[in-house]
Motif scaffolding. Structure first.
Motif, PDB file in Angstrom:
ATOM      1  N   ASP A  47      48.088  91.941  27.639  1.00 42.32           N
ATOM      2  CA  ASP A  47      47.675  90.750  26.894  1.00 42.32           C
ATOM      3  C   ASP A  47      46.395  91.030  26.109  1.00 42.32           C
ATOM      4  OD1 ASP A  47      49.791  89.312  28.016  1.00 42.32           O
ATOM      5  OD2 ASP A  47      48.556  88.524  29.656  1.00 42.32           O
ATOM      6  N   ARG A  48      45.460  91.711  26.741  1.00 41.40           N
ATOM      7  CA  ARG A  48      44.202  92.045  26.073  1.00 41.40           C
ATOM      8  C   ARG A  48      44.451  92.954  24.875  1.00 41.40           C
ATOM      9  NH1 ARG A  48      38.896  90.607  24.983  1.00 41.40           N
ATOM     10  NH2 ARG A  48      37.685  92.474  24.542  1.00 41.40           N
ATOM     11  N   LEU A  49      45.338  93.914  25.014  1.00 43.27           N
ATOM     12  CA  LEU A  49      45.662  94.810  23.912  1.00 43.27           C
ATOM     13  C   LEU A  49      46.284  94.035  22.756  1.00 43.27           C
ATOM     14  CD1 LEU A  49      45.806  97.655  22.760  1.00 43.27           C
ATOM     15  CD2 LEU A  49      47.997  97.954  23.964  1.00 43.27           C
ATOM     16  N   ALA A  50      47.180  93.089  23.076  1.00 40.95           N
ATOM     17  CA  ALA A  50      47.773  92.256  22.023  1.00 40.95           C
ATOM     18  C   ALA A  50      46.702  91.463  21.292  1.00 40.95           C
ATOM     19  CB  ALA A  50      48.811  91.315  22.631  1.00 40.95           C
ATOM     20  N   LEU A  51      45.714  90.973  22.037  1.00 41.49           N
ATOM     21  CA  LEU A  51      44.611  90.232  21.430  1.00 41.49           C
ATOM     22  C   LEU A  51      43.810  91.114  20.484  1.00 41.49           C
ATOM     23  CD1 LEU A  51      42.675  87.771  21.238  1.00 41.49           C
ATOM     24  CD2 LEU A  51      41.490  88.698  23.244  1.00 41.49           C
ATOM     25  N   LEU A  52      43.460  92.310  20.916  1.00 41.64           N
ATOM     26  CA  LEU A  52      42.644  93.197  20.086  1.00 41.64           C
ATOM     27  C   LEU A  52      43.390  93.612  18.822  1.00 41.64           C
ATOM     28  CD1 LEU A  52      40.963  95.457  22.803  1.00 41.64           C
ATOM     29  CD2 LEU A  52      40.041  93.417  21.671  1.00 41.64           C
TER      30      LEU A  52
ATOM     31  N   ASN B 123      44.594  80.338  15.566  1.00 44.33           N
ATOM     32  CA  ASN B 123      44.920  81.755  15.418  1.00 44.33           C
ATOM     33  C   ASN B 123      45.158  82.410  16.779  1.00 44.33           C
ATOM     34  OD1 ASN B 123      44.148  82.462  12.318  1.00 44.33           O
ATOM     35  ND2 ASN B 123      42.806  80.882  13.144  1.00 44.33           N
ATOM     36  N   PRO B 124      46.312  82.159  17.403  1.00 37.97           N
ATOM     37  CA  PRO B 124      46.575  82.709  18.734  1.00 37.97           C
ATOM     38  C   PRO B 124      47.176  84.106  18.687  1.00 37.97           C
ATOM     39  CG  PRO B 124      48.327  81.201  18.123  1.00 37.97           C
ATOM     40  CD  PRO B 124      47.353  81.218  16.974  1.00 37.97           C
ATOM     41  N   ALA B 125      46.686  84.977  19.559  1.00 31.27           N
ATOM     42  CA  ALA B 125      47.340  86.275  19.736  1.00 31.27           C
ATOM     43  C   ALA B 125      48.609  86.119  20.560  1.00 31.27           C
ATOM     44  CB  ALA B 125      46.383  87.250  20.419  1.00 31.27           C
ATOM     45  N   LEU B 126      48.581  85.183  21.508  1.00 35.10           N
ATOM     46  CA  LEU B 126      49.730  84.883  22.367  1.00 35.10           C
ATOM     47  C   LEU B 126      50.039  83.399  22.197  1.00 35.10           C
ATOM     48  CD1 LEU B 126      48.537  86.754  25.600  1.00 35.10           C
ATOM     49  CD2 LEU B 126      50.065  87.627  23.816  1.00 35.10           C
ATOM     50  N   PRO B 127      50.830  83.046  21.188  1.00 35.78           N
ATOM     51  CA  PRO B 127      51.031  81.631  20.865  1.00 35.78           C
ATOM     52  C   PRO B 127      51.692  80.839  21.994  1.00 35.78           C
ATOM     53  CG  PRO B 127      51.754  83.056  19.059  1.00 35.78           C
ATOM     54  CD  PRO B 127      51.515  83.941  20.234  1.00 35.78           C
ATOM     55  N   HIS B 128      51.200  79.628  22.173  1.00 39.29           N
ATOM     56  CA  HIS B 128      51.826  78.638  23.046  1.00 39.29           C
ATOM     57  C   HIS B 128      52.254  77.478  22.146  1.00 39.29           C
ATOM     58  CE1 HIS B 128      50.663  80.338  27.019  1.00 39.29           C
ATOM     59  NE2 HIS B 128      49.635  80.830  26.335  1.00 39.29           N
ATOM     60  N   GLU B 129      53.527  77.216  22.077  1.00 37.44           N
ATOM     61  CA  GLU B 129      54.037  76.203  21.166  1.00 37.44           C
ATOM     62  C   GLU B 129      53.415  74.840  21.441  1.00 37.44           C
ATOM     63  OE1 GLU B 129      55.548  74.379  18.145  1.00 37.44           O
ATOM     64  OE2 GLU B 129      55.734  76.548  18.433  1.00 37.44           O
ATOM     65  N   GLU B 130      53.130  74.552  22.693  1.00 37.41           N
ATOM     66  CA  GLU B 130      52.511  73.275  23.041  1.00 37.41           C
ATOM     67  C   GLU B 130      51.156  73.118  22.354  1.00 37.41           C
ATOM     68  OE1 GLU B 130      50.914  70.908  27.047  1.00 37.41           O
ATOM     69  OE2 GLU B 130      51.710  72.944  27.189  1.00 37.41           O
TER      70      GLU B 130
END
Length: 294
Positions: free
Chosen positions: A248-253, A148-155
Motif C-alpha cells: 500500500d505504501r509503495l502504491a502511495l509513493l 487524490n487517493p492512491a487507494l480509492p474508496h468509492e464511499e
C-alpha cells in the motif's frame, strides 16, 4: 502603504480566517491520531504547524505584498501546507498577456488560500483546495477542491463529490455540472492519459462586474471553504486508523509521482506564483515529501 478597497479587504480577511480554522482542525486530527501506528520518520508528538511569513518585491523593485506559509509534518499528516497570500503590483509585460484584464493595464491584486495535504496512511486520500480573488481591470473569484487517493474508496469519493454538488446547488444549479466537468478536464495529465485524482470542483473567472456579483460569488467561494472543512476531516477520521501494508505504501509513493508531475508541468497556480515573484518554498509546498517513479 498600499490601500485596498472593501472587496479586497473582505476577501483577504476571509481567507485568513479560513486558514486559522483549517489548521486548528488539522492539529486536532493529529491529536486524535497520536496513538496510531506511525511512519518511522514521524515525530514522537502530534504535529503542529510552523508558520513562515514572506514578502515579495514587484518586478519593478517596489514592495509587492506577501503571505504566510504554514507547514505541518506529523503522524497523520505526513506533510500538509496551508498558505495564504496577498500580492499586488504589476505583471511583467509578457505574463500580463495571459491574464484577463491585464493586457492593457498590468496592475494587479491577488489574495487567496492554497492547501495541499499528503497523508501518512495510504488509505487516506491526498487533497487539494484553493480559493482566490483577483483584480486587474476585471475582478473575479476562482478556486476548487479535489480528492487524490492512491487507494480509492468509492464511499469517500461519493461523499466528497455529493457535498460539493450540494454546495453548488445552494447557489446555482448550473455550477455543479460545469465545475465538476472543469475539474476533470483541468486535473487531467495528458502525458499519462489519466486524471490526477478522482475529481471534485474547479472554477475560475466568476466575474464581479455587476451590482450584486461580488456578494453572490463571494458567498459561493466561502461555501467551498466551509464544505471542504466539513468533508475532508470526516474522511480522515474514517480512514486514518485502517491497517496498511508495504505494498500500500509503495502504491502511495508511486501515485505521488503523478501528483508531482501535474503540479510541476501543468498547474496554473504554480506558474502564477513563479511568474509573479512569489515565495518559491510556498509555491512548491504542494510537492509530496517522498515519491517514487519506479
Amino acid at each position: 502603504m498600499t490601500q485596498f478597497d472593501q472587496q479586497q479587504l473582505a476577501a483577504e480577511a476571509w481567507f485568513r480566517s479560513l486558514r486559522d480554522r483549517i489548521t486548528a482542525e488539522f492539529e486536532t486530527l493529529e491529536d486524535e491520531g497520536e496513538s496510531l501506528p506511525a511512519l518511522t520518520n514521524a515525530p514522537a508528538a502530534p504535529g503542529r504547524f510552523v508558520y513562515t511569513p514572506w514578502e515579495r518585491t514587484d518586478h519593478s523593485g517596489a514592495p509587492g505584498g506577501g503571505g504566510t506559509m504554514g507547514v505541518m509534518k506529523g503522524r497523520v499528516f505526513e506533510k500538509v501546507g496551508v498558505n495564504i497570500s496577498t500580492v499586488h503590483g504589476q505583471f511583467n509585460p509578457e505574463f500580463a498577456k495571459s491574464i484577463p484584464g491585464a493586457d492593457q493595464d498590468p496592475r494587479f491584486f491577488a489574495t487567496g488560500i492554497s492547501l495541499v495535504a499528503h497523508m501518512a496512511n495510504p488509505h487516506v486520500p491526498a487533497v487539494h483546495m484553493n480559493t482566490r480573488f483577483l483584480v486587474t481591470s476585471k475582478r473575479w473569484f476562482g478556486g476548487g477542491a479535489d480528492l487524490n487517493p492512491a487507494l480509492p474508496h468509492e464511499e469517500d469519493t461519493a461523499f466528497f463529490k455529493q457535498a460539493f454538488e450540494q454546495a453548488c446547488d445552494r447557489h446555482d444549479p448550473a455550477h455543479w455540472p460545469k465545475f465538476s466537468a472543469w475539474c476533470d478536464e483541468y486535473f487531467y495529465v495528458p502525458h499519462r492519459k489519466r486524471m490526477r485524482g478522482v475529481g471534485g470542483i474547479f472554477y475560475d473567472w466568476l466575474n464581479v462586474e455587476k451590482e450584486g456579483d461580488f456578494d453572490r460569488n463571494f458567498d459561493f467561494t466561502r461555501d467551498v471553504g466551509e464544505t471542504f472543512l466539513t468533508t475532508f476531516p470526516a474522511i480522515v477520521r474514517r480512514r486514518m486508523g485502517l491497517p496498511w501494508t508495504e505494498e500500500d505504501r509503495l502504491a502511495l509513493l508511486r501515485y505521488r509521482g503523478l501528483y508531482a508531475e501535474f503540479n510541476l508541468v501543468y498547474d496554473r497556480g504554480t506558474t502564477f506564483g513563479l511568474k509573479t515573484g512569489g515565495n518559491i518554498d510556498a509555491i512548491l509546498m504542494s510537492l509530496p515529501p517522498e515519491a517514487r517513479w519506479d
